[in-house]
Design an enzyme around this catalytic site. Structure first.
Site, PDB file in Angstrom:
ATOM      1  N   SER A 149       0.849  -1.264  -0.140  1.00  0.00           N
ATOM      2  CA  SER A 149       0.190  -0.013   0.099  1.00  0.00           C
ATOM      3  C   SER A 149       0.970   1.306   0.227  1.00  0.00           C
ATOM      4  CB  SER A 149      -0.903  -0.031   1.126  1.00  0.00           C
ATOM      5  OG  SER A 149      -1.672   1.375   1.275  1.00  0.00           O
ATOM      6  N   TYR A 162      -1.847  -0.808  10.515  1.00  0.00           N
ATOM      7  CA  TYR A 162      -2.009  -1.230   9.008  1.00  0.00           C
ATOM      8  C   TYR A 162      -0.681  -0.442   8.049  1.00  0.00           C
ATOM      9  CZ  TYR A 162      -3.783  -1.566   4.271  1.00  0.00           C
ATOM     10  OH  TYR A 162      -3.936  -1.789   2.962  1.00  0.00           O
ATOM     11  N   LYS A 166       2.219  -2.563   6.166  1.00  0.00           N
ATOM     12  CA  LYS A 166       2.578  -2.467   4.851  1.00  0.00           C
ATOM     13  C   LYS A 166       4.003  -1.780   4.497  1.00  0.00           C
ATOM     14  CE  LYS A 166      -1.411  -4.206   3.179  1.00  0.00           C
ATOM     15  NZ  LYS A 166      -1.342  -5.228   2.538  1.00  0.00           N
TER      16      LYS A 166
END
Length: 255
Positions: A149, A162, A166
């Site tokens: 991401s 998160y 990533k």
């Protein structure tokens, strides 16, 4: 068929795509199947997988659904056991399944959110890659693509855990690429920006959030799942035979 077209064909190759029941994973699976790969669709639940497999079959492709929660080692082991028994090889792995159970500030995040996110997004990707690479090494090569991401480069507000995972996926991609190049295994990453999927619905459907974000995207819109699949097709095909350790950004110019 021209030589360039042949470079993107995947005939005879077995491809495993995780998180293939919807969104980016579904789009990737359909694209690889349309270019000749026999695809294995993996996700936690097999209901939607069967729908995607049926659509691929109806379009003339070949697809098999295999349920697997990549946050559970026992399920990863069982999945690769099935692949070995049924196909005896694996040419392509696309690590796409991910989770983001916590949307909030880092001071409010608890251990459960940390463990769940890291188990899927980091541990899952690592051991899926390890199991796949062992098969690929034995057969003489293969290709792995990790869906990371843009958050791994520029963390987004209220997505701290998160974003951390990533960033780890990007580092993992480069580490595997260096160690596996000698075995003819290429490892690359796709870094999507905000994409219109069920996974990102909490953001895309938040009008106040999008008023802030859209002006930051030069193309003025969020991405579509199908717009992510072409980059993956390139990375797993012979067109990318000299590409490993790369991170392809698909974010409408946001970064």
């Amino acid at each position: 068929m021209t030589e360039v077209q042949r470079m993107f064909q995947l005939d005879g190759r077995i491809a495993l795509i995780t998180g293939a029941s919807r969104g980016i994973g579904e789009a990737i699976a359909k694209t690889l199947a349309a270019h000749g790969a026999e695809v294995i669709l993996a996700s936690r639940k097999d209901g939607d997988l069967e729908r995607v497999a049926a659509q691929i079959s109806d379009a003339g492709g070949r697809a098999t659904a295999m349920a697997c929660h990549i946050g559970e080692m026992s399920q990863i082991e069982a999945l690769f056991g099935q692949i070995q028994t049924r196909f005896a090889k694996l040419d392509i792995l696309v690590n796409n399944a991910a989770t983001n159970p916590f949307f909030g500030d880092v001071l409010s995040a608890d251990e459960r959110a940390w463990d769940k996110t890291c188990d899927v997004n980091l541990k899952g990707y690592f051991f899926m890659s390890q199991y796949a690479a062992r098969m690929m090494k034995a057969q003489g090569g293969g290709a792995i693509v990790n869906v990371a991401s843009v958050n791994g480069i520029k963390p987004a507000p209220f997505q701290g855990i998160y974003s951390i995972t990533k960033a780890g996926v990007i580092a993992m991609t480069k580490s595997f690429a260096k160690e596996l190049a000698g075995f003819h295994i290429r490892v690359n990453a796709l870094l999507p920006g905000i994409t219109d999927t069920k996974f990102s619905a909490v953001m895309v459907q938040n009008e106040a959030f999008m008023k802030v974000v859209l002006p930051m995207i030069p193309m003025g819109r969020v991405g579509q799942p199908e717009e992510m699949a072409g980059a993956v097709l390139y990375l797993v095909s012979d067109a990318a035979a000299y590409t490993t350790g790369a991170c392809i950004i698909a974010d409408g110019g946001m970064l």
